[in-house]
Design a protein around this motif. Structure first.
Motif, PDB file in Angstrom:
ATOM      1  N   VAL A  73       0.828  -1.201   0.000  1.00  0.00           N
ATOM      2  CA  VAL A  73       0.000   0.000   0.000  1.00  0.00           C
ATOM      3  C   VAL A  73       0.869   1.260   0.000  1.00  0.00           C
ATOM      4  O   VAL A  73       0.372   2.365  -0.213  1.00  0.00           O
ATOM      5  N   GLU A  74       2.177   1.064   0.245  1.00  0.00           N
ATOM      6  CA  GLU A  74       3.110   2.196   0.314  1.00  0.00           C
ATOM      7  C   GLU A  74       4.507   1.672  -0.001  1.00  0.00           C
ATOM      8  O   GLU A  74       4.861   0.571   0.406  1.00  0.00           O
ATOM      9  N   VAL A  75       5.263   2.463  -0.752  1.00  0.00           N
ATOM     10  CA  VAL A  75       6.651   2.137  -1.062  1.00  0.00           C
ATOM     11  C   VAL A  75       7.518   3.225  -0.438  1.00  0.00           C
ATOM     12  O   VAL A  75       7.265   4.415  -0.629  1.00  0.00           O
ATOM     13  N   VAL A  76       8.521   2.803   0.312  1.00  0.00           N
ATOM     14  CA  VAL A  76       9.408   3.737   1.012  1.00  0.00           C
ATOM     15  C   VAL A  76      10.792   3.636   0.383  1.00  0.00           C
ATOM     16  O   VAL A  76      11.447   2.596   0.478  1.00  0.00           O
ATOM     17  N   VAL A  77      11.208   4.711  -0.270  1.00  0.00           N
ATOM     18  CA  VAL A  77      12.500   4.755  -0.958  1.00  0.00           C
ATOM     19  C   VAL A  77      13.471   5.569  -0.118  1.00  0.00           C
ATOM     20  O   VAL A  77      13.169   6.703   0.268  1.00  0.00           O
ATOM     21  N   GLY A  78      14.622   4.989   0.164  1.00  0.00           N
ATOM     22  CA  GLY A  78      15.636   5.681   0.954  1.00  0.00           C
ATOM     23  C   GLY A  78      16.202   6.879   0.216  1.00  0.00           C
ATOM     24  O   GLY A  78      16.511   6.807  -0.969  1.00  0.00           O
ATOM     25  N   LEU A  79      16.321   7.983   0.938  1.00  0.00           N
ATOM     26  CA  LEU A  79      16.855   9.232   0.391  1.00  0.00           C
ATOM     27  C   LEU A  79      18.262   9.420   0.958  1.00  0.00           C
ATOM     28  O   LEU A  79      18.422   9.751   2.135  1.00  0.00           O
ATOM     29  N   PRO A  80      19.291   9.166   0.142  1.00  0.00           N
ATOM     30  CA  PRO A  80      20.674   9.198   0.645  1.00  0.00           C
ATOM     31  C   PRO A  80      21.235  10.611   0.778  1.00  0.00           C
ATOM     32  O   PRO A  80      21.850  11.137  -0.132  1.00  0.00           O
ATOM     33  N   ARG A  81      21.003  11.207   1.934  1.00  0.00           N
ATOM     34  CA  ARG A  81      21.526  12.551   2.201  1.00  0.00           C
ATOM     35  C   ARG A  81      22.757  12.449   3.091  1.00  0.00           C
ATOM     36  O   ARG A  81      22.943  11.465   3.789  1.00  0.00           O
ATOM     37  N   ASP A  82      23.569  13.507   3.084  1.00  0.00           N
ATOM     38  CA  ASP A  82      24.715  13.500   3.988  1.00  0.00           C
ATOM     39  C   ASP A  82      24.261  13.960   5.380  1.00  0.00           C
ATOM     40  O   ASP A  82      23.081  14.262   5.595  1.00  0.00           O
ATOM     41  N   LEU A  83      25.172  13.990   6.319  1.00  0.00           N
ATOM     42  CA  LEU A  83      24.800  14.311   7.703  1.00  0.00           C
ATOM     43  C   LEU A  83      24.250  15.724   7.878  1.00  0.00           C
ATOM     44  O   LEU A  83      23.562  16.011   8.843  1.00  0.00           O
ATOM     45  N   GLN A  84      24.540  16.612   6.924  1.00  0.00           N
ATOM     46  CA  GLN A  84      23.995  17.968   6.973  1.00  0.00           C
ATOM     47  C   GLN A  84      22.644  18.059   6.269  1.00  0.00           C
ATOM     48  O   GLN A  84      22.033  19.128   6.218  1.00  0.00           O
ATOM     49  N   GLY A  85      22.177  16.953   5.689  1.00  0.00           N
ATOM     50  CA  GLY A  85      20.885  16.948   5.011  1.00  0.00           C
ATOM     51  C   GLY A  85      20.951  17.344   3.550  1.00  0.00           C
ATOM     52  O   GLY A  85      19.927  17.565   2.914  1.00  0.00           O
ATOM     53  N   ALA A 112      12.318   8.452   2.375  1.00  0.00           N
ATOM     54  CA  ALA A 112      12.665   8.360   3.796  1.00  0.00           C
ATOM     55  C   ALA A 112      14.134   8.669   4.011  1.00  0.00           C
ATOM     56  O   ALA A 112      14.979   8.310   3.188  1.00  0.00           O
ATOM     57  N   ASP A 113      14.430   9.310   5.115  1.00  0.00           N
ATOM     58  CA  ASP A 113      15.813   9.607   5.485  1.00  0.00           C
ATOM     59  C   ASP A 113      16.562   8.290   5.682  1.00  0.00           C
ATOM     60  O   ASP A 113      16.135   7.442   6.457  1.00  0.00           O
ATOM     61  N   GLU A 114      17.655   8.108   4.962  1.00  0.00           N
ATOM     62  CA  GLU A 114      18.399   6.863   5.097  1.00  0.00           C
ATOM     63  C   GLU A 114      19.830   7.088   5.571  1.00  0.00           C
ATOM     64  O   GLU A 114      20.680   6.219   5.420  1.00  0.00           O
ATOM     65  N   ARG A 115      20.096   8.230   6.173  1.00  0.00           N
ATOM     66  CA  ARG A 115      21.452   8.490   6.644  1.00  0.00           C
ATOM     67  C   ARG A 115      21.918   7.385   7.582  1.00  0.00           C
ATOM     68  O   ARG A 115      21.193   6.984   8.485  1.00  0.00           O
ATOM     69  N   LEU A 116      23.094   6.884   7.329  1.00  0.00           N
ATOM     70  CA  LEU A 116      23.774   5.872   8.138  1.00  0.00           C
ATOM     71  C   LEU A 116      23.156   4.483   8.091  1.00  0.00           C
ATOM     72  O   LEU A 116      23.589   3.591   8.808  1.00  0.00           O
ATOM     73  N   THR A 117      22.145   4.241   7.254  1.00  0.00           N
ATOM     74  CA  THR A 117      21.529   2.909   7.243  1.00  0.00           C
ATOM     75  C   THR A 117      22.498   1.837   6.764  1.00  0.00           C
ATOM     76  O   THR A 117      22.490   0.728   7.297  1.00  0.00           O
ATOM     77  N   THR A 118      23.345   2.153   5.788  1.00  0.00           N
ATOM     78  CA  THR A 118      24.297   1.154   5.316  1.00  0.00           C
ATOM     79  C   THR A 118      25.316   0.855   6.394  1.00  0.00           C
ATOM     80  O   THR A 118      25.718  -0.295   6.588  1.00  0.00           O
ATOM     81  N   VAL A 119      25.717   1.880   7.149  1.00  0.00           N
ATOM     82  CA  VAL A 119      26.659   1.677   8.254  1.00  0.00           C
ATOM     83  C   VAL A 119      26.033   0.765   9.314  1.00  0.00           C
ATOM     84  O   VAL A 119      26.648  -0.202   9.765  1.00  0.00           O
ATOM     85  N   VAL A 120      24.787   1.050   9.690  1.00  0.00           N
ATOM     86  CA  VAL A 120      24.082   0.241  10.684  1.00  0.00           C
ATOM     87  C   VAL A 120      23.905  -1.184  10.170  1.00  0.00           C
ATOM     88  O   VAL A 120      24.122  -2.160  10.906  1.00  0.00           O
ATOM     89  N   ALA A 121      23.519  -1.326   8.904  1.00  0.00           N
ATOM     90  CA  ALA A 121      23.318  -2.652   8.323  1.00  0.00           C
ATOM     91  C   ALA A 121      24.624  -3.444   8.300  1.00  0.00           C
ATOM     92  O   ALA A 121      24.639  -4.641   8.617  1.00  0.00           O
ATOM     93  N   THR A 122      25.727  -2.786   7.951  1.00  0.00           N
ATOM     94  CA  THR A 122      27.032  -3.449   7.916  1.00  0.00           C
ATOM     95  C   THR A 122      27.424  -3.930   9.303  1.00  0.00           C
ATOM     96  O   THR A 122      27.880  -5.063   9.476  1.00  0.00           O
ATOM     97  N   GLN A 123      27.224  -3.079  10.307  1.00  0.00           N
ATOM     98  CA  GLN A 123      27.551  -3.466  11.681  1.00  0.00           C
ATOM     99  C   GLN A 123      26.681  -4.628  12.156  1.00  0.00           C
ATOM    100  O   GLN A 123      27.162  -5.539  12.826  1.00  0.00           O
ATOM    101  N   ALA A 124      25.403  -4.619  11.795  1.00  0.00           N
ATOM    102  CA  ALA A 124      24.495  -5.697  12.195  1.00  0.00           C
ATOM    103  C   ALA A 124      24.920  -7.020  11.564  1.00  0.00           C
ATOM    104  O   ALA A 124      24.924  -8.060  12.235  1.00  0.00           O
TER     105      ALA A 124
END
Length: 162
Positions: A73-85, A112-124
């Motif tokens: 019913v909804e698709v959420v696409v990550g928006l790859p912004r830097d730490l300053q937005g 959706a804001d995806e800042r640091l998601t790859t870092v978190v995923a890698t650590q997990a």
């Protein structure tokens, strides 16, 4: 250029599954929620083939198939912004994929804001004992799970407050 993500829960389509997408230049990670929109799970990694001026390729077709298959019913696409937005070329890729899905599916598509998601995923993955080589095959899915789970948590909190 400042790029603003959407707010979870605003213009919410209600109950149902959500699809989370992590757009990369080579691969697209995909995750899906349960029907109650509480928990995100990995689905697959799609090889990226569609560029900015190309016709929709096999990647877009696969994403549209997954939207239909899961009844999203909804698709959420990550928006790859830097730490300053701020946005970058990667933001253009994400927005392009979001536009194509929205245009062809009629389903609500959010950024959706995806800042640091790859870092978190890698650590997990690392803490779960997944080797770096094996992790490369699933990192995009893990990042999509992080993007979607963050959205689901924000949605749940925001809907409680409304």
């Amino acid at each position: 250029m400042k790029v603003q993500p959407d707010t979870p829960g605003v213009d919410d389509p209600g109950q149902g599954r959500r699809l989370g997408i992590d757009v990369g230049t080579v691969r697209i990670g995909v995750a899906v929620s349960d029907r109650d929109a509480r928990m995100a799970m990995p689905v697959e990694t799609v090889k990226r083939v569609t560029g900015f001026k190309d016709r929709d390729g096999a990647d877009i077709e696969r994403l549209l198939h997954l939207v239909e298959e899961y009844g999203a019913v909804e698709v959420v696409v990550g928006l790859p912004r830097d730490l300053q937005g701020n946005g970058s070329v990667s933001v253009k890729h994400a927005k392009e994929i979001a536009f194509r899905i929205r245009r062809r599916s009629g389903v609500a598509v959010r950024l959706a804001d995806e800042r640091l998601t790859t870092v978190v995923a890698t650590q997990a993955l690392r803490s779960a004992g997944v080797s770096e080589k094996a992790g490369r095959r699933v990192i995009d899915q893990a990042a999509a799970v992080e993007i979607l789970q963050s959205w689901l948590d924000g949605r749940h909190n925001n809907l409680k407050e409304m």
